[in-house]
Design a protein around this motif. Structure first.
Motif, PDB file in Angstrom:
ATOM      1  N   THR A 159       0.833  -1.208   0.000  1.00  0.00           N
ATOM      2  CA  THR A 159       0.000   0.000   0.000  1.00  0.00           C
ATOM      3  C   THR A 159       0.867   1.257   0.000  1.00  0.00           C
ATOM      4  N   PHE A 165       0.727   4.329   2.332  1.00  0.00           N
ATOM      5  CA  PHE A 165       0.121   4.553   3.652  1.00  0.00           C
ATOM      6  C   PHE A 165       0.483   5.951   4.131  1.00  0.00           C
ATOM      7  N   ASN A 187       5.620   1.633  -6.021  1.00  0.00           N
ATOM      8  CA  ASN A 187       4.511   0.938  -5.387  1.00  0.00           C
ATOM      9  C   ASN A 187       3.931  -0.136  -6.305  1.00  0.00           C
ATOM     10  N   THR A 193       6.156  -1.074  -0.504  1.00  0.00           N
ATOM     11  CA  THR A 193       5.213  -0.429   0.405  1.00  0.00           C
ATOM     12  C   THR A 193       5.752   0.955   0.747  1.00  0.00           C
ATOM     13  N   CYS A 230      -2.733   8.132  -1.122  1.00  0.00           N
ATOM     14  CA  CYS A 230      -2.715   7.089  -0.088  1.00  0.00           C
ATOM     15  C   CYS A 230      -3.931   6.172  -0.152  1.00  0.00           C
ATOM     16  N   ASP A 231      -3.674   4.878   0.041  1.00  0.00           N
ATOM     17  CA  ASP A 231      -4.748   3.893   0.140  1.00  0.00           C
ATOM     18  C   ASP A 231      -5.376   3.927   1.530  1.00  0.00           C
ATOM     19  N   ARG A 232      -4.543   4.225   2.508  1.00  0.00           N
ATOM     20  CA  ARG A 232      -4.993   4.221   3.903  1.00  0.00           C
ATOM     21  C   ARG A 232      -4.243   5.322   4.652  1.00  0.00           C
ATOM     22  N   PRO A 274      -9.155   3.367   5.721  1.00  0.00           N
ATOM     23  CA  PRO A 274      -8.984   3.605   4.282  1.00  0.00           C
ATOM     24  C   PRO A 274      -9.324   5.049   3.953  1.00  0.00           C
TER      25      PRO A 274
END
Length: 307
Positions: free
Chosen positions: A33, A35, A182, A187, A202-204, A218
């Protein structure tokens, strides 16, 4: 082996003098991810990153990088992470190529396996390979720092305010490279004060405030927590003052005929807001809405936590 790229459990740090920089922080960074780690100045983000880098000793709790506990397996943990600090740190009298070669040597990367020119090419610095690093622009130095962090091909890359002071074109170039990394399986952990970047990339996202974790969700779900919404309404005649209604959280007269109304979407909907305007005898000519964004959520959460 854990499924988390980074696993942090009840991590605490109290400095001499009693300042508590981290207070029982727990979260995982999922593998693969991008993050986001966000928070106001002094929230504890840099302390957390420096603990992962081995530069600061934690007071309590545990942390693991790519399954390696930072205390039990420090060499494996450090080999699994590359960190781009806020400060630009390298010898100005070495060339970019020499900088990467030396860094690779420090990580024990054999000459046959070094990728110095490939990395310089990836960050668009191949034409500066043999120039003194001190002659590079600020944006070029930032990109060299990213390449330096990747010499040992770590599965985890931490970017601590990587675009501070970088112009828009170079920022876009850097993010394009981060997305490539990525996509290749790296990561990425990102700290930034540019919240629109975090929302887009960002995914999360986790948010730290006062050394404590106050959110970890998320990105879409986090943004969806914003309850305030703004609607701009153009009416059919000039107004001397903004009208009021119980369903308005706030109303501002923008120009002679435009009302900017803030309402809480958990209490009313846009239709009720429009109905309240027409109930006052005004005709509606045009309507536009502003969706809540990460900045709205960030400010709401950090203000609540500080209260």
């Amino acid at each position: 082996m854990t499924d988390a790229a980074i696993s942090i459990n009840a991590l605490s740090k109290t400095y001499a003098g009693g300042k508590r920089a981290l207070d029982g922080v727990t979260f995982d960074v999922p593998r693969g991810t991008i993050f986001g780690l966000l928070g106001p100045n002094g929230a504890g983000k840099s302390t957390l990153i420096n603990i992962l880098a081995g530069l600061v000793n934690k007071t309590g709790g545990s942390a693991a990088i790519w399954g390696f506990d930072i205390d039990a397996h420090p060499r494996n943990a450090k080999a699994s992470i590359g960190i781009v600090n806020q400060e630009i740190l390298f010898d100005p009298f070495f060339t970019p190529f020499e900088t990467l070669e030396i860094q690779a040597g420090l990580y024990g990367v054999r000459k046959a396996r070094r990728r110095s020119m490939d990395l310089l090419r990836a960050v668009r610095l191949e034409d500066k390979a043999n120039a003194y690093a001190r002659t590079l622009s600020g944006g070029m130095k930032r990109r060299l720092m990213v390449a330096k962090a990747m010499v040992h091909s770590p599965p985890v890359l931490v970017l601590d305010e990587p675009t501070a002071g970088v112009d828009i074109e170079l920022r876009q170039l850097l993010w394009a490279y981060v997305r490539e990394l990525n996509a290749a399986g790296v990561t990425v952990v990102l700290t930034t004060h540019y919240l629109e970047e975090a929302e887009e990339l960002c995914d999360r996202i986790a948010i730290i405030n006062g050394g404590r974790l106050i959110a970890n969700e998320p990105t879409r779900e986090l943004v969806g927590r914003a309850q305030e919404k703004v609607v701009a309404i153009t009416v059919d005649r000039d107004l001397a003052a903004a009208p009021g209604a119980p369903c308005f959280e706030k109303i501002v007269l923008k120009g002679a005929r435009t009302l900017e109304i803030t309402f809480s979407k958990d209490r009313v909907n846009a239709g009720e807001v429009l109905a309240a305007v027409t109930a006052g005898g005004l005709g509606i000519v045009d309507v536009s809405t502003k969706e809540p964004d990460l900045e709205d959520v960030f400010l709401s959460l950090t203000r609540t936590a500080a209260a």
